[in-house]
Design an enzyme around this catalytic site. Structure first.
Site, PDB file in Angstrom:
ATOM      1  N   ARG A 149       0.840  -1.195   0.000  1.00  0.00           N
ATOM      2  CA  ARG A 149       0.000   0.000   0.000  1.00  0.00           C
ATOM      3  C   ARG A 149       0.874   1.244   0.000  1.00  0.00           C
ATOM      4  NH1 ARG A 149      -4.452  -1.468   4.747  1.00  0.00           N
ATOM      5  NH2 ARG A 149      -5.259  -3.384   3.808  1.00  0.00           N
TER       6      ARG A 149
ATOM      7  N   SER B  81      -7.848  -1.202   0.990  1.00  0.00           N
ATOM      8  CA  SER B  81      -8.856  -1.428   2.020  1.00  0.00           C
ATOM      9  C   SER B  81      -9.539  -0.109   2.383  1.00  0.00           C
ATOM     10  CB  SER B  81      -8.218  -2.111   3.242  1.00  0.00           C
ATOM     11  OG  SER B  81      -9.200  -2.495   4.170  1.00  0.00           O
TER      12      SER B  81
ATOM     13  N   ASP C 188     -13.237  -2.121  -0.049  1.00  0.00           N
ATOM     14  CA  ASP C 188     -13.182  -3.388  -0.785  1.00  0.00           C
ATOM     15  C   ASP C 188     -14.142  -4.425  -0.204  1.00  0.00           C
ATOM     16  OD1 ASP C 188     -11.508  -3.715   1.497  1.00  0.00           O
ATOM     17  OD2 ASP C 188     -10.538  -5.431   0.563  1.00  0.00           O
TER      18      ASP C 188
ATOM     19  N   ASP D  16     -14.411  -5.963   2.650  1.00  0.00           N
ATOM     20  CA  ASP D  16     -13.952  -7.113   3.429  1.00  0.00           C
ATOM     21  C   ASP D  16     -14.034  -6.847   4.934  1.00  0.00           C
ATOM     22  OD1 ASP D  16     -11.774  -5.416   3.860  1.00  0.00           O
ATOM     23  OD2 ASP D  16     -10.257  -6.960   3.481  1.00  0.00           O
TER      24      ASP D  16
END
Length: 559
Positions: free
Chosen positions: A48, A147, A307, A309
């Site tokens: 990231r 994320s 995303d 999750d």
């Protein structure tokens, strides 16, 4: 953590990312492989960074993509590679860069139909489905997402054939290979123009959305939700599942309202997080102001990060549930309402998740498997059914299908939200009320996390700290029962230590990106006891770290 005066408020124009400049920097800023901060670095969930500071640029994505191709060839992974991308501004560009390399390497690429945004769990689900019953020609995947990170960030994650995030052996190899490609000026990276890549016979389209949605009834009892007629509210937070929710409502005839389907790479519709930054974190009450303001309109409401999750569960009874509270409710419910699950299926949790989970598992007579931070540690157990549930304190979880087979082996933000609806529909009470019942039985722990400054030398020593270095015998007035530096569930290093008593615990581990260490703490004896644990924890850690750098002053904690 010091709370910003802007926390929970709308973002002023001055804080919105300049998307054209961000995307331009992706292509024009060239990372220097000699600068540590500009190299490829896989954390617990991939690489990231931001194009503005040359930590997530085209060169990084090209190098990582070639490293993945090399890894696949080296390990005989020759099935299709499923590719998903979220709604962050850099994700579309990164996806294009990856396709150019994957296609040039002859990889069978599976891209979303209509270039639909694709949640992390939809990619994991596709990998699991394709590989079910196969022993060769296995599929794997790439998820392009940082994320819940701020809008200026980009991210790139590899999921091997088990469907979960790659473990440290895999990411370490990919990281080293990618940095070697960077250092070599990308001369060994194969690449072709995007339009040519998209026309190849090896580039395919896959209906992630409808495949995932049509099988949700295999993991959630959609019938009980539909028949109860409860009103569900969903905030996709402008993320990759933005178009999934309406389809879910239509397919299963649910009374489901999507608060907004707006996609905006500046994420200007978000309330600012605790530090005054835009962050799509569904477990943060500051970021979740939009949904919290509507909680009384719905029987149960939930949101997911970019995303999809991670989950955030909003109830009428308590508002936004702390992640650990909902994990406890989900575990207690699932293991009493999934009769086809194997009796040997256990519960996976990270070592910094609440110990109320330990007490619930003891009552359920289910094996508890504690692992270090990182959802990758649950992938194999979820795949072979030895784990029925895997969850972490940062609001990530997934679980088996109704029949006890694997659903996803990566975090899935959608199914915990729908499970909250199933719990509400079947029991007549929302998960907030369900937690109150658990707390009356097992105790109602309070928890916190604080940060303390630390030098790189101190961080390195903390990561390798042995239990023998902890000299204290008591913590906050109670006898210390255990000190661990390896996770009980798999004997993997936790990257720090956890110290536990009968009524509380703390864990200390260094940050992978900042010169700080983090103290996680929990108490079953109330807020005053919790603060004692935190204060004594810092003293215990400081004493253990004293040898790291005698010239450094002891770090000062900030809440």
């Amino acid at each position: 953590m010091k709370i910003s005066p802007l926390a929970g408020k709308p973002a002023p124009m001055a804080l919105l990312v300049d998307v054209p400049k961000l995307v331009s920097a992706y292509y024009t800023n060239i990372p220097d492989p000699e600068v540590v901060e500009q190299r490829v670095a896989f954390g617990t969930s991939g690489h990231r960074g931001s194009s503005f500071d040359s930590s997530f640029n085209e060169a990084h994505v090209l190098a990582i993509s070639q490293a993945i191709c090399t890894y696949r060839s080296k390990h005989g992974i020759n099935g299709p590679l499923f590719v998903g991308a979220d709604t962050h501004a850099l994700s579309v560009s990164a996806c294009a860069s990856a396709v150019e390399v994957l296609a040039a390497n002859g990889v069978d690429i599976m891209l979303a139909e209509g270039d639909e945004y694709t949640p992390t769990p939809a990619v994991s689900h596709a990998i699991i489905n394709y590989n079910r019953g196969r022993s060769s020609g296995l599929a794997d995947g790439i998820v392009i997402t940082p994320s819940h990170n701020p809008p200026e960030d980009g991210g790139f994650k590899y999921n091997p054939p088990n469907g979960g995030a790659a473990d440290t052996d895999v990411t370490g190899w990919i990281e080293a290979a990618a940095n070697a490609f960077l250092k070599g000026g990308l001369k060994d990276v194969k690449r072709m123009p995007l339009q040519k890549a998209l026309r190849l016979d090896t580039t395919h389209r896959y209906d992630f959305l409808n495949t995932y949605v049509s099988e949700l009834g295999l993991v959630i009892d959609m019938g009980v939700i539909r028949d109860a007629g409860i009103h569900l509210g969903v905030d996709p937070l402008g993320g990759a599942g933005v178009h999934y929710w309406q389809r879910i409502g239509e397919h299963y005839k649910l009374n489901l309202s999507v608060i907004s389907e707006e996609v905006d790479p500046t994420f200007r519709f978000m309330a600012l997080d605790w530090d005054g930054r835009i962050r799509m974190d569904p477990s943060s009450s500051y970021a979740m102001q939009r949904l919290l303001g509507m909680r009384d309109r719905y029987d149960i409401a939930f949101a997911c990060d970019t995303d999809h999750d991670r989950h955030g569960i909003v109830t009428r009874s308590v508002g936004l549930m702390p992640a650990n509270h909902y994990l406890a409710v989900a575990i207690e419910y699932l293991f009493q309402h999934r009769s086809q699950w194997p009796q040997t299926a256990g519960v996976g949790k990270t070592v910094v998740s609440s110990q109320i989970i330990d007490r619930i598992c003891a009552r359920l007579k289910r094996k508890l498997v504690e692992v270090p931070a990182g959802f990758k540690w649950f992938a194999d157990g979820l795949s072979d059914g030895s784990l029925g549930f895997g969850g972490e304190e940062s609001a990530g979880a997934t679980f088996l299908r109704l029949d006890g087979s694997a659903w996803t082996t990566d975090k899935d933000g959608l199914v915990p939200g729908l499970l909250a609806a199933e719990i509400t529909a079947r029991s007549g009470r929302d998960p907030g009320d369900a937690y109150r019942l658990l707390a009356s039985e097992f105790g109602d722990p309070v928890a916190t996390r604080v940060e303390a400054s630390a030098t790189p030398a101190q961080k390195k020593m903390l990561a390798a700290l042995s239990p023998q270095k902890i000299q204290s015998t008591e913590l906050a007035g109670e006898k210390i029962q255990s000190v661990i530096s390896k996770a009980p569930g798999n004997d993997a290093p936790v990257g720090g230590v956890r110290v536990a008593t009968a009524g509380g615990w703390f864990a200390a581990r260094p940050s992978g990106t900042e010169n700080i260490y983090k103290i996680y703490a929990e108490s079953f004896h109330g807020e005053d006891h919790l603060q004692r644990i935190v204060k004594e924890a810092q003293a215990i850690v400081d004493a253990a770290l004293a040898g790291a750098s005698q010239s450094q002053p002891p770090p000062a904690a900030t809440k």
